[in-house]
Design an enzyme around this catalytic site. Structure first.
Site, mmCIF file in Angstrom:
data_model
loop_
_atom_site.group_PDB
_atom_site.id
_atom_site.type_symbol
_atom_site.label_atom_id
_atom_site.label_comp_id
_atom_site.label_asym_id
_atom_site.label_seq_id
_atom_site.Cartn_x
_atom_site.Cartn_y
_atom_site.Cartn_z
ATOM 1 N N PRO A 80 8.064 -62.392 -29.663
ATOM 2 C CA PRO A 80 6.649 -62.647 -29.378
ATOM 3 C C PRO A 80 6.160 -61.930 -28.136
ATOM 4 C CG PRO A 80 7.705 -64.663 -30.077
ATOM 5 C CD PRO A 80 8.804 -63.636 -29.938
ATOM 6 N N CYS A 81 4.959 -61.348 -28.281
ATOM 7 C CA CYS A 81 4.434 -60.508 -27.203
ATOM 8 C C CYS A 81 3.431 -61.237 -26.317
ATOM 9 C CB CYS A 81 3.764 -59.267 -27.797
ATOM 10 S SG CYS A 81 2.327 -59.648 -28.837
ATOM 11 N N GLN A 82 3.043 -62.492 -26.681
ATOM 12 C CA GLN A 82 1.959 -63.139 -25.946
ATOM 13 C C GLN A 82 2.265 -63.310 -24.469
ATOM 14 O OE1 GLN A 82 3.258 -64.075 -28.798
ATOM 15 N NE2 GLN A 82 1.737 -64.904 -30.227
ATOM 16 N N SER A 85 1.537 -59.735 -22.977
ATOM 17 C CA SER A 85 0.293 -59.032 -23.272
ATOM 18 C C SER A 85 -0.721 -59.221 -22.150
ATOM 19 C CB SER A 85 -0.299 -59.557 -24.589
ATOM 20 O OG SER A 85 -1.574 -59.008 -24.807
#
Length: 476
Positions: A80-82, A85
């Site tokens: 997951p990139c959240q 980001s």
């Protein structure tokens, strides 16, 4: 090659690598809709169900995968990139989702994978667990390692992998089946690791011409005087260059009615007049609108007088010594007369003026054909045909008009599939008792996916390296 995939989504890796003959040993996806896509295409089980026996098993939570799922040759995943980001809170490794990057490495070690391929957003290069430092680093994803990324790289090395990383943009990656890449700007960080040897990882991800740092060859100094407006910018010679033909369209104006000019006249101040006497106009091929007649006669637009028609600008190709306004080069036929429309559709009045540059604010009108009937004007269709040069009359049933107020539509799911390199309707699978899926979950699944062409490029280069290793051409 036998590989496992975590945070699988809709499996861009498998879509990219199936032509290489690679075999997926397992998927790992916890969200319902992407899992339904995997079940439809690969016979996978849904999360929480018993592992599929006749399809590719979906383990769900990859942190619970044990060593019995290995060994495998490669582990791929885009955790997951959240947490990294720039659109999120940027908690980095302080976010449990950021810590999944470290769990990914732990799984690679448990499964004894020789290769790892990891993907994330460019924000990972500037993410920092310190909030104040994060604000300073938001604009710094220029390739410099952040504290979070440096921590991740240290764990990659601690797990025994030599590595290389690089930012790739999907719009520039051309491989088989994607000769024109994909029509979107999608920059992502890719890390490739090989157990015990960074050189093999670097050979996959980095290209020799990008490592030398040599400056471009020095060109010899040019000679001669720069040409006037009729000459090419940046090249010697005029518009009659025998090798390149007409390089720059000729210019007219400055009050000279006998032919083209060599020196551009000065622009007038804002709000002052713009006409043939004080301005410079460049003649070039333009899109066609209806012919508007002339000062001596001919068909004109409704309520256009001879004086207005005489001042209309004509843009066309220049051939020989003078004007050739025909479309076929014979000197005969209807001239190409591009003009812009003003006025309103409520009354058949036309106001011709210089065409304006398209703007985001106060957008320009879109022109197409309408029909006139007893109730007024009616739009012919939603698809707007190209306007053609032709004579019109005030009594004609069909005229050419404009319509304002249109907005840019959102992309359709099938277009998003093409942007990511998937086949049409790949995500349009049975969902919640219906034969097709709604747009919402399709948009989300495609937005979270990797670009297929980028994964194909990486897979091809790993495949080449594997073949060289097996052939003994690269020392162990």
């Amino acid at each position: 090659m036998r590989y496992g995939s975590v945070c699988s989504g809709i499996e861009a890796a498998t879509m990219a690598w199936r032509k290489l003959g690679w075999t997926p040993e397992f998927f790992s996806e916890i969200e319902a809709f992407p899992s339904a896509v995997l079940a439809h295409h690969y016979g996978s089980n849904m999360p929480g169900e018993p592992l599929a026996k006749n399809g590719i098993p979906n383990y769900g939570d990859f942190t619970q995968i044990g060593p019995e799922a290995g060994p495998i040759d490669l582990l791929v995943g885009g955790t997951p990139c959240q947490s990294f980001s720039v659109a999120g809170k940027r908690l980095g490794l302080d976010d449990p989702r950021g810590n999944l990057a470290l769990e990914y490495l732990a799984l690679a070690r448990r499964l004894r994978a020789r290769w790892i391929v990891w993907e994330n957003v460019p924000g990972v290069l500037s993410s920092h667990t310190d909030e104040e430092q994060a604000e300073e680093d938001v604009e710094g994803d220029d390739g410099l390692e952040s504290a979070d990324f440096a921590t991740f790289l240290s764990f990659v090395q601690e797990c025994g992998y030599g590595f290389a990383y690089r930012v790739l943009d999907a719009q520039y990656i051309r491989v088989d089946d994607y000769a024109r890449a994909v029509p979107q700007r999608r920059r992502r960080v890719f890390l490739v690791g090989y157990l015990g040897d960074w050189r093999r990882a670097a050979a996959v991800l980095l290209e020799p011409e990008g490592m030398r740092g040599d400056s471009a060859p020095r060109r010899e100094a040019g000679k001669g005087v720069a040409g006037a407006i009729t000459a090419s910018a940046g090249r010697r010679g005029g518009t009659d260059d025998p090798e390149r033909g007409k390089l720059v369209a000729e210019a007219f104006g400055g009050g000279n009615t006998s032919g083209p000019i060599d020196v551009s006249t000065a622009l007038t101040a804002h709000g002052q007049r713009q006409d043939f006497e004080v301005e410079t106009f460049v003649a070039e091929i333009a899109a066609t609108l209806p012919a508007g007649g002339n000062s001596t006669g001919g068909e004109r637009q409704p309520r256009m007088g001879a004086e207005t028609a005489a001042t209309m600008l004509v843009a066309h190709a220049l051939r020989g010594e003078g004007f050739d306004a025909s479309e076929d080069g014979t000197g005969r036929g209807t001239p190409i007369v591009p003009v812009s429309f003003g006025g309103q559709m409520s009354t058949p009045m036309w106001d011709f003026d210089l065409s304006q540059t398209l703007q985001e604010k106060n957008p320009q009108a879109v022109a197409f054909s309408v029909s006139q009937n007893s109730n007024g004007f009616a739009w012919e269709s939603e698809v707007n045909p190209t306007l053609q040069a032709r004579a019109q009359s005030e009594t004609a049933n069909q005229i050419d008009g404009v319509r304002q107020g249109w907005a840019v539509r959102r992309l359709m799911p099938i277009e998003c599939e093409r942007l990511q390199g998937f086949p049409d309707n790949f995500t349009n699978v049975p969902w919640r008792g219906k034969d097709t899926a709604p747009d919402g979950p399709r948009y989300k699944a495609l937005g979270n996916s990797m670009a297929v062409n980028a994964m194909r490029w990486i897979g091809q280069r790993i495949d080449i390296m594997e073949k060289l290793i097996k052939a003994g051409r690269i020392a162990a």
